[in-house]
Write a protein that holds these residues in place. Sequence first.
Motif, PDB file in Angstrom:
ATOM      1  N   ASP A  61       0.809  -1.232   0.000  1.00  0.00           N
ATOM      2  CA  ASP A  61       0.000   0.000   0.000  1.00  0.00           C
ATOM      3  C   ASP A  61       0.839   1.277   0.000  1.00  0.00           C
ATOM      4  O   ASP A  61       0.353   2.333   0.388  1.00  0.00           O
ATOM      5  CB  ASP A  61      -0.968   0.049   1.193  1.00  0.00           C
ATOM      6  N   LYS A  62       2.068   1.178  -0.419  1.00  0.00           N
ATOM      7  CA  LYS A  62       2.915   2.372  -0.394  1.00  0.00           C
ATOM      8  C   LYS A  62       3.315   2.800  -1.811  1.00  0.00           C
ATOM      9  O   LYS A  62       3.256   2.031  -2.756  1.00  0.00           O
ATOM     10  CB  LYS A  62       4.163   2.113   0.443  1.00  0.00           C
ATOM     11  N   ARG A  63       3.714   4.040  -1.889  1.00  0.00           N
ATOM     12  CA  ARG A  63       4.189   4.592  -3.166  1.00  0.00           C
ATOM     13  C   ARG A  63       5.600   5.101  -2.977  1.00  0.00           C
ATOM     14  O   ARG A  63       5.886   5.849  -2.036  1.00  0.00           O
ATOM     15  CB  ARG A  63       3.287   5.731  -3.608  1.00  0.00           C
TER      16      ARG A  63
ATOM     17  N   ASN B 299      -0.397  -3.617  -4.158  1.00  0.00           N
ATOM     18  CA  ASN B 299      -0.839  -2.214  -4.234  1.00  0.00           C
ATOM     19  C   ASN B 299       0.347  -1.271  -3.990  1.00  0.00           C
ATOM     20  O   ASN B 299       0.278  -0.345  -3.187  1.00  0.00           O
ATOM     21  CB  ASN B 299      -1.984  -1.975  -3.233  1.00  0.00           C
TER      22      ASN B 299
ATOM     23  N   ASP C 126       4.988   7.999  -0.373  1.00  0.00           N
ATOM     24  CA  ASP C 126       5.353   7.739   1.024  1.00  0.00           C
ATOM     25  C   ASP C 126       6.856   7.852   1.208  1.00  0.00           C
ATOM     26  O   ASP C 126       7.339   8.204   2.273  1.00  0.00           O
ATOM     27  CB  ASP C 126       4.907   6.323   1.420  1.00  0.00           C
TER      28      ASP C 126
END
Length: 230
Positions: free
Chosen positions: A109-111, A156, A201
């Motif tokens: 869930d990180k970018r 994700n 992030d």
Amino acid sequence: MGAKLKLPSSTLFIWLIISTCALTIFYSKLVPSSSPPLVPCNLFAGKWVIDPNRPRPIYDETCPFHRNAWNCLRNQRDNMEVINSWKWVPEDCELNEIDPLEFMGVMRDKRIGFVGDSLNENFLVSLLCILRVADTGAKKWKRKGAWRGAYFPKFNVTVAYHRAVLLAKYQWSEGDEVKGVHRVDVDIPAKDWEDIGGFYDILIFNTGHWWGYDKFPKESPLAFYQGGSQ
Ligand SMILES: *[C@@H]1O[C@H](CO)[C@@H](O)[C@H](O)[C@H]1NC(C)=O
């Protein structure tokens, strides 16, 4: 870059190796190791060692995130065996190879955004190809002004690159005595990344060889500004 087989100059290549190491260190620090427990250790103190038994890259020339002209594996760059034998050995600790599955577990869930010159672009390509091993459904991703990147649906996770060779804002204007000047406002971020902070992030920056004379020769030099004055 020119057409096929136009490979990085040796200087660039050395940079590539150095940066690969730095990146490996960076990621190894993020990923908790199951064995043995991490002791505080300066991963930056160490040396390069040739190790013919070093595991080969876990991706090959078919990785879709390669840039064609820079796909050293497919273009059969000379000396790949030796180049791939280098490894960074810290003085006082073990530096394990990145484990894509474990890494993706931590980054779920990180970018992650890379900003900088082609060095970081090469980092990105290498990392995308490594991470793809953990999620073969990875897709090319290119939004938010990113130059290139990928989305890993299984976790994700988004990893992308924004090109900003000086990191600082710079613009060209014609000159009187010289052909022109590139005004660099060293305290103003380049447009390419000034508003991406809220999206990612983690951001990883690099800059370096674009500050040298080979990129901006005498006829079109850089002129530095800070607080709006030269
Ligand atoms: C994917 O991650 C983003 C943050 O990077 C988050 O906002 C979004 O809700 C996540 N999507 C799913 C389906 O979990």
